[in-house]
Design a protein around this motif. Structure first.
Motif, PDB file in Angstrom:
ATOM      1  N   PHE A   1     100.649  17.254  82.198  1.00 44.93           N
ATOM      2  CA  PHE A   1     100.427  18.002  80.962  1.00 44.93           C
ATOM      3  C   PHE A   1      99.364  19.071  81.193  1.00 44.93           C
ATOM      4  N   CYS A   2      99.248  19.961  80.231  1.00 41.31           N
ATOM      5  CA  CYS A   2      98.296  21.070  80.318  1.00 41.31           C
ATOM      6  C   CYS A   2      97.774  21.363  78.916  1.00 41.31           C
ATOM      7  N   ARG A   3      96.958  22.359  78.795  1.00 43.88           N
ATOM      8  CA  ARG A   3      96.414  22.717  77.481  1.00 43.88           C
ATOM      9  C   ARG A   3      97.532  23.270  76.587  1.00 43.88           C
ATOM     10  N   ALA A   4      97.405  23.004  75.288  1.00 46.37           N
ATOM     11  CA  ALA A   4      98.451  23.378  74.339  1.00 46.37           C
ATOM     12  C   ALA A   4      98.655  24.881  74.264  1.00 46.37           C
ATOM     13  N   GLU A   5      97.613  25.649  74.537  1.00 44.20           N
ATOM     14  CA  GLU A   5      97.735  27.109  74.412  1.00 44.20           C
ATOM     15  C   GLU A   5      98.411  27.767  75.605  1.00 44.20           C
ATOM     16  N   VAL A   6      98.673  27.013  76.666  1.00 50.11           N
ATOM     17  CA  VAL A   6      99.351  27.573  77.839  1.00 50.11           C
ATOM     18  C   VAL A   6     100.808  27.856  77.495  1.00 50.11           C
ATOM     19  N   SER A   7     101.280  29.039  77.844  1.00 45.93           N
ATOM     20  CA  SER A   7     102.677  29.400  77.601  1.00 45.93           C
ATOM     21  C   SER A   7     103.531  28.920  78.770  1.00 45.93           C
ATOM     22  N   LEU A   8     104.552  28.124  78.461  1.00 51.69           N
ATOM     23  CA  LEU A   8     105.406  27.537  79.495  1.00 51.69           C
ATOM     24  C   LEU A   8     106.799  28.131  79.444  1.00 51.69           C
ATOM     25  N   ASN A   9     107.471  28.131  80.581  1.00 51.19           N
ATOM     26  CA  ASN A   9     108.866  28.544  80.672  1.00 51.19           C
ATOM     27  C   ASN A   9     109.711  27.289  80.877  1.00 51.19           C
ATOM     28  N   ARG A  10     110.386  26.854  79.815  1.00 51.54           N
ATOM     29  CA  ARG A  10     111.140  25.610  79.877  1.00 51.54           C
ATOM     30  C   ARG A  10     112.476  25.753  80.595  1.00 51.54           C
ATOM     31  N   THR A  11     112.889  26.970  80.875  1.00 50.81           N
ATOM     32  CA  THR A  11     114.156  27.181  81.592  1.00 50.81           C
ATOM     33  C   THR A  11     113.884  28.025  82.840  1.00 50.81           C
ATOM     34  N   PRO A  12     113.267  27.440  83.848  1.00 52.20           N
ATOM     35  CA  PRO A  12     112.905  28.212  85.046  1.00 52.20           C
ATOM     36  C   PRO A  12     114.123  28.793  85.742  1.00 52.20           C
ATOM     37  N   GLY A  13     114.001  30.048  86.153  1.00 61.58           N
ATOM     38  CA  GLY A  13     115.068  30.699  86.894  1.00 61.58           C
ATOM     39  C   GLY A  13     114.872  30.533  88.387  1.00 61.58           C
ATOM     40  N   PRO A  14     115.913  30.760  89.174  1.00 65.01           N
ATOM     41  CA  PRO A  14     115.827  30.546  90.630  1.00 65.01           C
ATOM     42  C   PRO A  14     114.800  31.429  91.320  1.00 65.01           C
ATOM     43  N   GLU A  15     114.420  32.559  90.681  1.00 61.00           N
ATOM     44  CA  GLU A  15     113.446  33.454  91.305  1.00 61.00           C
ATOM     45  C   GLU A  15     112.070  32.803  91.455  1.00 61.00           C
ATOM     46  N   VAL A  16     111.820  31.700  90.710  1.00 58.83           N
ATOM     47  CA  VAL A  16     110.525  31.033  90.806  1.00 58.83           C
ATOM     48  C   VAL A  16     110.283  30.485  92.216  1.00 58.83           C
ATOM     49  N   LEU A  17     111.362  30.244  92.958  1.00 57.70           N
ATOM     50  CA  LEU A  17     111.211  29.712  94.315  1.00 57.70           C
ATOM     51  C   LEU A  17     110.484  30.691  95.233  1.00 57.70           C
ATOM     52  N   ASN A  18     110.507  31.967  94.905  1.00 58.70           N
ATOM     53  CA  ASN A  18     109.819  32.951  95.737  1.00 58.70           C
ATOM     54  C   ASN A  18     108.312  32.698  95.790  1.00 58.70           C
ATOM     55  N   GLU A  19     107.795  31.924  94.818  1.00 57.75           N
ATOM     56  CA  GLU A  19     106.364  31.631  94.765  1.00 57.75           C
ATOM     57  C   GLU A  19     106.015  30.304  95.432  1.00 57.75           C
ATOM     58  N   LEU A  20     107.002  29.606  95.974  1.00 57.16           N
ATOM     59  CA  LEU A  20     106.778  28.246  96.456  1.00 57.16           C
ATOM     60  C   LEU A  20     107.165  28.069  97.916  1.00 57.16           C
ATOM     61  N   ARG A  21     106.694  26.970  98.471  1.00 53.28           N
ATOM     62  CA  ARG A  21     107.075  26.525  99.801  1.00 53.28           C
ATOM     63  C   ARG A  21     108.026  25.336  99.644  1.00 53.28           C
ATOM     64  N   LEU A  22     108.965  25.199 100.577  1.00 54.02           N
ATOM     65  CA  LEU A  22     109.948  24.112 100.527  1.00 54.02           C
ATOM     66  C   LEU A  22     109.870  23.266 101.787  1.00 54.02           C
ATOM     67  N   SER A  23     110.138  21.972 101.627  1.00 51.57           N
ATOM     68  CA  SER A  23     110.273  21.084 102.785  1.00 51.57           C
ATOM     69  C   SER A  23     111.439  20.147 102.532  1.00 51.57           C
ATOM     70  N   SER A  24     112.061  19.684 103.608  1.00 46.04           N
ATOM     71  CA  SER A  24     113.190  18.765 103.464  1.00 46.04           C
ATOM     72  C   SER A  24     113.434  18.037 104.778  1.00 46.04           C
ATOM     73  N   SER A  25     113.734  16.752 104.656  1.00 36.26           N
ATOM     74  CA  SER A  25     114.081  15.948 105.836  1.00 36.26           C
ATOM     75  C   SER A  25     115.581  15.928 106.084  1.00 36.26           C
ATOM     76  N   LEU A  26     116.360  16.668 105.280  1.00 38.00           N
ATOM     77  CA  LEU A  26     117.814  16.699 105.470  1.00 38.00           C
ATOM     78  C   LEU A  26     118.177  17.222 106.858  1.00 38.00           C
ATOM     79  N   ARG A  27     119.118  16.550 107.490  1.00 32.54           N
ATOM     80  CA  ARG A  27     119.618  16.980 108.805  1.00 32.54           C
ATOM     81  C   ARG A  27     121.147  16.959 108.763  1.00 32.54           C
TER      82      ARG A  27
END
Length: 517
Positions: A294-320
């Motif tokens: 959870f976070c502070r009530a005044e923070v504006s959230l995006n409840r329907t994240p779009g795929p472009e949000v991945l550009n801000e993140l790092r990914l890891s996976s054990s899939l082979r």
């Protein structure tokens, strides 16, 4: 709650690590839903009910530029935590023995990340109220809070067994004897109750659940008179009363509906309100435990994240890839399998190439834009040209976001801890792993991976990695250990494959970051 009355001094919790509470994981989930959380690697972190400090110490070791504070009522817990921090020479973590009701912003300051695992449902009502008030007082504007708690309706199914365990052991004061008596009676009850339908099934489920629990787990959780469940909507109302709002679950897949029957998925998808959706998910799953962010009530959230949000993140996976030499430069379906045998089938060339690359560098995480470029490079090396590169990139974003939000097969990060090192001529476990080995069945690696020590041969190898032995010496001593043990089965096969096993084990341990640089 006076310290001298505190039961955790009598039977302390063992060393445990909860990687879902690490700042990197909390920050990644916050980014997904539109927040701009503080960078984990130089953040300020508070853990309420920190136990013996094992969870916080692992974080402090991995992130030397961040600051950590742990608070617990148990003197034994805090003494152990301070001793462990001193052994590792950690100067970025502080432990205090005190009642959370006595904490204040004036004494502690504010924090970017605040966690309370295994506390909220097991304290009196007045303490719960103060815990939530502390989050309201101490959490920074873009900070993230975490609380785990027991929830209905699943908690109803456990109450029968818990009541029987408490009643049967009610006259016993000594903790381990109390646990032993309660488990013995629970087993007796499963075998002798006349109700062979729902009641018996719930008893059997509880008995099986306890097989992986320590005496401390059972004593403090199931035998405690303080064990208060809530409906999710009740917890959200408590957050709201303190100027806080629901952000997400610590494990994103817990918010998904892919495991539900078709009609249930259709019903869930018809709900626009995320809070209503989460409550109905609990009812459909019979959920008994939540790990809520959870976070502070005044923070504006995006409840329907779009795929472009991945550009801000790092990914890891054990899939082979399931088969050797997967065909990535075509539309042929390839199956990828991760730990535990869970898998996924993919036919898009770029997605397949990206998964192959992620599996090859696991457990390291890769920034998504870099991952896209690596996938393109692999396809180019296979003489495959994407007809519409922009379209394929967008498909890849959609696919990876769906996988990350519906399963554990792809994990999201904002920060890469890096304590990895090669095995060297005389491999030596890093100080954190050496300390954890003494008291836990798991160790947290230099890349933040929770690694379970699966068997006694693997444990013996880790014990021998003290920097005084070459590979040949390790081979000899592991061989002697296998031959001399009366508990190990299949000795002939183990010894025959020992050279390959040792090489593979050392390479894997180096990859996940357990060796000292």
């Amino acid at each position: 709650m006076k310290p001298e009355q505190f039961s955790y001094d009598t039977l302390p919790y063992p060393s445990k690590f909860f990687v879902q509470t690490f700042p990197d994981r909390l920050a990644a989930n916050a980014v997904i839903f539109g927040m701009d959380p503080p960078p984990p690697n130089n953040s300020r972190v508070l853990e309420l009910g920190c136990g013996n400090g094992s969870n916080l110490i692992a974080q402090a070791y991995l992130m030397p530029d961040a600051g950590f504070v742990g608070v617990d009522l148990s003197r034994v817990h805090i003494d152990d935590a301070k001793a462990s921090a001193a052994e590792l020479g950690l100067e970025n973590v502080e432990f205090r023995q005190m009642d959370v009701t006595e904490m204040s912003v004036g004494d502690f300051g504010t924090f970017d990340y605040i966690t309370a695992h295994g506390l909220f449902s097991w304290v009196p009502e007045f303490v719960r109220k103060r815990v939530l008030a502390l989050y309201a007082e101490l959490l920074n504007p873009n900070g993230v809070g975490y609380i785990s708690y027991v929830v209905y309706p699943g908690a109803y199914l456990r109450r029968g067994a818990q009541g029987a365990m408490r009643f049967s052991s009610r006259g016993i004061a000594e903790p381990e004897a109390k646990v032993s008596r309660s488990l013995s009676f629970l087993k007796f009850l499963t075998e002798n109750t006349t109700d062979k339908s729902s009641f018996n099934r719930s008893l059997v489920d509880e008995l099986n659940r306890h097989r992986s629990h320590t005496a401390s787990d059972i004593f403090h959780d199931d035998l405690s008179e303080l064990n208060t469940p809530f409906y999710f909507h009740e917890f959200v109302e408590m957050l709201s009363a303190n100027g806080l709002q629901f952000l997400a679950e610590a494990e994103l897949h817990a918010m998904g509906a892919s495991d539900l029957p078709a009609k249930a998925r259709e019903f869930i998808s018809s709900l626009d309100d995320v809070l209503e959706r989460e409550q109905y998910l609990d009812l459909l799953r019979g959920r008994s435990f939540r790990q809520t962010l959870f976070c502070r009530a005044e923070v504006s959230l995006n409840r329907t994240p779009g795929p472009e949000v991945l550009n801000e993140l790092r990914l890891s996976s054990s899939l082979r890839p399931k088969r050797e030499g997967p065909e990535i430069a075509s539309d042929r379906v390839e199956k990828f399998v991760g730990t535990g045998g869970v898998g996924i089938e993919i036919d898009r060339p770029l997605v397949k190439a990206m998964l192959v690359y992620l599996g090859s560098v696991w457990p390291r995480s890769v920034p998504f834009p870099e991952l896209v470029e690596e996938g393109k490079r692999m396809l180019a090396a296979s003489v495959h040209e994407l007809a519409d590169a922009a379209k394929e990139e967008e498909i890849a974003r959609v696919v990876f976001l769906q996988i990350a939000m519906a399963s554990r097969m792809v994990e999201l990060h904002t920060f890469q801890a890096d304590r990895a090192a090669a095995a060297g001529e005389m491999p030596r476990l890093n100080p954190l792993a050496r300390m954890q080995m003494r008291s836990a069945e798991h160790i947290v690696t230099g890349l933040g991976i929770d690694m379970k020590i699966e068997d006694e041969v693997s444990r013996r190898l880790l014990e021998l990695l003290d920097g005084t032995r070459t590979r040949n010496t390790l081979f000899d001593e592991i061989g002697k250990f296998i031959r001399s043990s009366h508990e190990i089965e299949g000795k002939k096969e183990l010894l025959a494959g020992l050279p390959e096993w040792l090489d593979e084990s050392l390479a894997e341990l180096a990859k996940i970051g357990v060796f000292e640089a």
